[in-house]
Write a protein that holds these residues in place. Structure first.
Motif, PDB file in Angstrom:
ATOM      1  N   ARG A   1       0.838  -1.204   0.000  1.00  0.00           N
ATOM      2  CA  ARG A   1       0.000   0.000   0.000  1.00  0.00           C
ATOM      3  C   ARG A   1       0.876   1.258   0.000  1.00  0.00           C
ATOM      4  O   ARG A   1       0.597   2.230  -0.725  1.00  0.00           O
ATOM      5  CB  ARG A   1      -0.913  -0.012   1.216  1.00  0.00           C
ATOM      6  N   ALA A   2       1.943   1.232   0.788  1.00  0.00           N
ATOM      7  CA  ALA A   2       2.843   2.383   0.839  1.00  0.00           C
ATOM      8  C   ALA A   2       3.571   2.586  -0.484  1.00  0.00           C
ATOM      9  O   ALA A   2       3.793   3.725  -0.913  1.00  0.00           O
ATOM     10  CB  ALA A   2       3.850   2.208   1.976  1.00  0.00           C
ATOM     11  N   LEU A   3       3.915   1.487  -1.144  1.00  0.00           N
ATOM     12  CA  LEU A   3       4.555   1.587  -2.462  1.00  0.00           C
ATOM     13  C   LEU A   3       3.598   2.212  -3.475  1.00  0.00           C
ATOM     14  O   LEU A   3       4.003   3.030  -4.311  1.00  0.00           O
ATOM     15  CB  LEU A   3       5.002   0.208  -2.937  1.00  0.00           C
ATOM     16  N   LYS A   4       2.339   1.817  -3.409  1.00  0.00           N
ATOM     17  CA  LYS A   4       1.344   2.411  -4.312  1.00  0.00           C
ATOM     18  C   LYS A   4       1.241   3.915  -4.077  1.00  0.00           C
ATOM     19  O   LYS A   4       1.231   4.704  -5.041  1.00  0.00           O
ATOM     20  CB  LYS A   4      -0.018   1.754  -4.078  1.00  0.00           C
ATOM     21  N   GLU A   5       1.172   4.319  -2.815  1.00  0.00           N
ATOM     22  CA  GLU A   5       1.059   5.747  -2.501  1.00  0.00           C
ATOM     23  C   GLU A   5       2.306   6.509  -2.945  1.00  0.00           C
ATOM     24  O   GLU A   5       2.205   7.648  -3.427  1.00  0.00           O
ATOM     25  CB  GLU A   5       0.819   5.942  -1.000  1.00  0.00           C
ATOM     26  N   ALA A   6       3.462   5.905  -2.789  1.00  0.00           N
ATOM     27  CA  ALA A   6       4.695   6.564  -3.243  1.00  0.00           C
ATOM     28  C   ALA A   6       4.689   6.729  -4.753  1.00  0.00           C
ATOM     29  O   ALA A   6       5.158   7.741  -5.282  1.00  0.00           O
ATOM     30  CB  ALA A   6       5.908   5.750  -2.794  1.00  0.00           C
ATOM     31  N   ALA A   7       4.153   5.727  -5.454  1.00  0.00           N
ATOM     32  CA  ALA A   7       4.063   5.813  -6.913  1.00  0.00           C
ATOM     33  C   ALA A   7       3.149   6.956  -7.331  1.00  0.00           C
ATOM     34  O   ALA A   7       3.495   7.762  -8.212  1.00  0.00           O
ATOM     35  CB  ALA A   7       3.554   4.492  -7.483  1.00  0.00           C
ATOM     36  N   LEU A   8       1.992   7.052  -6.693  1.00  0.00           N
ATOM     37  CA  LEU A   8       1.047   8.116  -7.049  1.00  0.00           C
ATOM     38  C   LEU A   8       1.608   9.493  -6.696  1.00  0.00           C
ATOM     39  O   LEU A   8       1.309  10.486  -7.372  1.00  0.00           O
ATOM     40  CB  LEU A   8      -0.284   7.891  -6.327  1.00  0.00           C
ATOM     41  N   GLY A   9       2.446   9.545  -5.661  1.00  0.00           N
ATOM     42  CA  GLY A   9       3.079  10.803  -5.284  1.00  0.00           C
ATOM     43  C   GLY A   9       4.402  11.055  -5.985  1.00  0.00           C
ATOM     44  O   GLY A   9       5.050  12.064  -5.744  1.00  0.00           O
ATOM     45  N   ARG A  10       4.815  10.110  -6.843  1.00  0.00           N
ATOM     46  CA  ARG A  10       6.094  10.187  -7.583  1.00  0.00           C
ATOM     47  C   ARG A  10       7.268  10.413  -6.626  1.00  0.00           C
ATOM     48  O   ARG A  10       8.224  11.132  -6.936  1.00  0.00           O
ATOM     49  CB  ARG A  10       6.056  11.289  -8.641  1.00  0.00           C
ATOM     50  N   ASP A  11       7.174   9.763  -5.476  1.00  0.00           N
ATOM     51  CA  ASP A  11       8.197   9.917  -4.434  1.00  0.00           C
ATOM     52  C   ASP A  11       9.221   8.788  -4.582  1.00  0.00           C
ATOM     53  O   ASP A  11       9.101   7.723  -3.971  1.00  0.00           O
ATOM     54  CB  ASP A  11       7.534   9.866  -3.056  1.00  0.00           C
ATOM     55  N   ILE A  12      10.224   9.023  -5.407  1.00  0.00           N
ATOM     56  CA  ILE A  12      11.209   7.987  -5.736  1.00  0.00           C
ATOM     57  C   ILE A  12      12.014   7.575  -4.507  1.00  0.00           C
ATOM     58  O   ILE A  12      12.220   6.387  -4.255  1.00  0.00           O
ATOM     59  CB  ILE A  12      12.156   8.487  -6.853  1.00  0.00           C
ATOM     60  N   ALA A  13      12.475   8.537  -3.731  1.00  0.00           N
ATOM     61  CA  ALA A  13      13.323   8.231  -2.572  1.00  0.00           C
ATOM     62  C   ALA A  13      12.590   7.342  -1.575  1.00  0.00           C
ATOM     63  O   ALA A  13      13.142   6.347  -1.083  1.00  0.00           O
ATOM     64  CB  ALA A  13      13.781   9.516  -1.905  1.00  0.00           C
ATOM     65  N   THR A  14      11.347   7.685  -1.273  1.00  0.00           N
ATOM     66  CA  THR A  14      10.567   6.878  -0.335  1.00  0.00           C
ATOM     67  C   THR A  14      10.301   5.492  -0.898  1.00  0.00           C
ATOM     68  O   THR A  14      10.399   4.484  -0.179  1.00  0.00           O
ATOM     69  CB  THR A  14       9.233   7.572   0.000  1.00  0.00           C
ATOM     70  N   ALA A  15       9.972   5.415  -2.176  1.00  0.00           N
ATOM     71  CA  ALA A  15       9.679   4.124  -2.799  1.00  0.00           C
ATOM     72  C   ALA A  15      10.890   3.202  -2.747  1.00  0.00           C
ATOM     73  O   ALA A  15      10.747   1.997  -2.492  1.00  0.00           O
ATOM     74  CB  ALA A  15       9.237   4.327  -4.249  1.00  0.00           C
ATOM     75  N   ILE A  16      12.065   3.736  -2.978  1.00  0.00           N
ATOM     76  CA  ILE A  16      13.267   2.909  -2.945  1.00  0.00           C
ATOM     77  C   ILE A  16      13.545   2.401  -1.535  1.00  0.00           C
ATOM     78  O   ILE A  16      13.895   1.231  -1.339  1.00  0.00           O
ATOM     79  CB  ILE A  16      14.470   3.695  -3.511  1.00  0.00           C
ATOM     80  N   LEU A  17      13.361   3.265  -0.538  1.00  0.00           N
ATOM     81  CA  LEU A  17      13.521   2.817   0.852  1.00  0.00           C
ATOM     82  C   LEU A  17      12.506   1.735   1.201  1.00  0.00           C
ATOM     83  O   LEU A  17      12.838   0.734   1.847  1.00  0.00           O
ATOM     84  CB  LEU A  17      13.372   4.001   1.803  1.00  0.00           C
ATOM     85  N   LEU A  18      11.268   1.905   0.758  1.00  0.00           N
ATOM     86  CA  LEU A  18      10.222   0.910   1.003  1.00  0.00           C
ATOM     87  C   LEU A  18      10.559  -0.403   0.310  1.00  0.00           C
ATOM     88  O   LEU A  18      10.382  -1.490   0.883  1.00  0.00           O
ATOM     89  CB  LEU A  18       8.880   1.429   0.490  1.00  0.00           C
ATOM     90  N   LEU A  19      11.028  -0.313  -0.922  1.00  0.00           N
ATOM     91  CA  LEU A  19      11.358  -1.516  -1.685  1.00  0.00           C
ATOM     92  C   LEU A  19      12.500  -2.279  -1.026  1.00  0.00           C
ATOM     93  O   LEU A  19      12.454  -3.516  -0.933  1.00  0.00           O
ATOM     94  CB  LEU A  19      11.729  -1.137  -3.123  1.00  0.00           C
ATOM     95  N   ARG A  20      13.527  -1.562  -0.577  1.00  0.00           N
ATOM     96  CA  ARG A  20      14.646  -2.219   0.096  1.00  0.00           C
ATOM     97  C   ARG A  20      14.170  -2.974   1.337  1.00  0.00           C
ATOM     98  O   ARG A  20      14.546  -4.129   1.564  1.00  0.00           O
ATOM     99  CB  ARG A  20      15.711  -1.188   0.473  1.00  0.00           C
TER     100      ARG A  20
END
Length: 226
Positions: free
Chosen positions: A187-206
């Motif tokens: 869910r957090a990855l989806k929200e990061a995608a919609l917000g185009r928040d690359i830094a947060t998405a990468i931290l979440l993915l790791r």
């Protein structure tokens, strides 16, 4: 001319995909001998078709060719899992950044739809219903592929898909599902995608991948399969 299935797919491709799926899902066990005579009935295929499919799977890394002794399902190991996870992360981080920068409104809608399907399957898993693992597997794959689908590189997408399948094989063998944790992560990855928040998405993915690896190792099933 290739023998064709009813849906127009070459028969050899169907056999290859069936064997590949059975290895990923753990129905064919690590180290299991793949004797042609034993596979003929199960896959309704001739020796030459099976040999071609197994040779392709050996090139993909799912099968190990043993010279004159035939084929066996590729073994697994803790080091192998960590290596595959690191490669997945390397590819997915790069693709994620490119996709977030280039994604359109249609891409956002597709990400939302893919997440909705995945979340529905994970809700069932969280409730203890493991009756449709294949559907969960497809929806998990689809969501992560959709996140990177705007990266602009078909080669990168295909390479990631191949590595993802190898990673998934370890998860399936370990039966390392953790829906109560992965649902909020997705869910957090989806929200990061919609917000185009690359830094947060990468931290979440790791965190998502590292946590998945450690959970798979902690379950014990994987160690017992090595």
């Amino acid at each position: 001319m290739n023998e064709m299935t009813d849906v127009g797919q070459p028969f050899g491709e169907t056999v290859y995909q069936s064997l590949r799926a059975d290895i990923i899902m753990g129905r064919l066990k690590p180290g299991q001998k793949l004797k042609l005579e034993g596979l003929r009935d199960g896959y309704s295929a001739g020796t030459s078709t099976l040999r071609e499919a197994l040779s392709r799977l050996a090139a993909d890394g799912f099968v190990r060719a043993e010279g004159q002794r035939g084929f066996e399902v590729a073994p697994i190991s803790e080091a192998g899992l960590r290596e595959i996870a690191a490669l997945r992360l390397l590819l997915e981080e790069h693709a994620l950044a490119r996709s977030f920068e280039a994604g359109t409104l249609d891409w956002e809608a597709a990400v939302i739809a893919a997440h909705h399907k995945l979340d529905s399957h994970e809700e069932r898993l969280e409730a203890g219903d493991t009756s449709d693992i294949n559907a969960w597997r497809r929806s998990d794959w689809s969501f992560h592929q959709m996140l990177i689908s705007a990266c602009g590189s078909r080669v990168l997408m295909q390479t990631h898909a191949d590595v993802f399948d190898k990673y998934l094989r370890y998860q399936m063998i370990a039966l390392a599902f953790r829906p109560s944790a992965s649902r909020p992560e997705h869910r957090a990855l989806k929200e990061a995608a919609l917000g185009r928040d690359i830094a947060t998405a990468i931290l979440l993915l790791r965190h998502h991948i590292h946590a998945g690896v450690e959970h798979a190792l902690s379950v014990g099933t994987l160690r017992n399969s090595i």
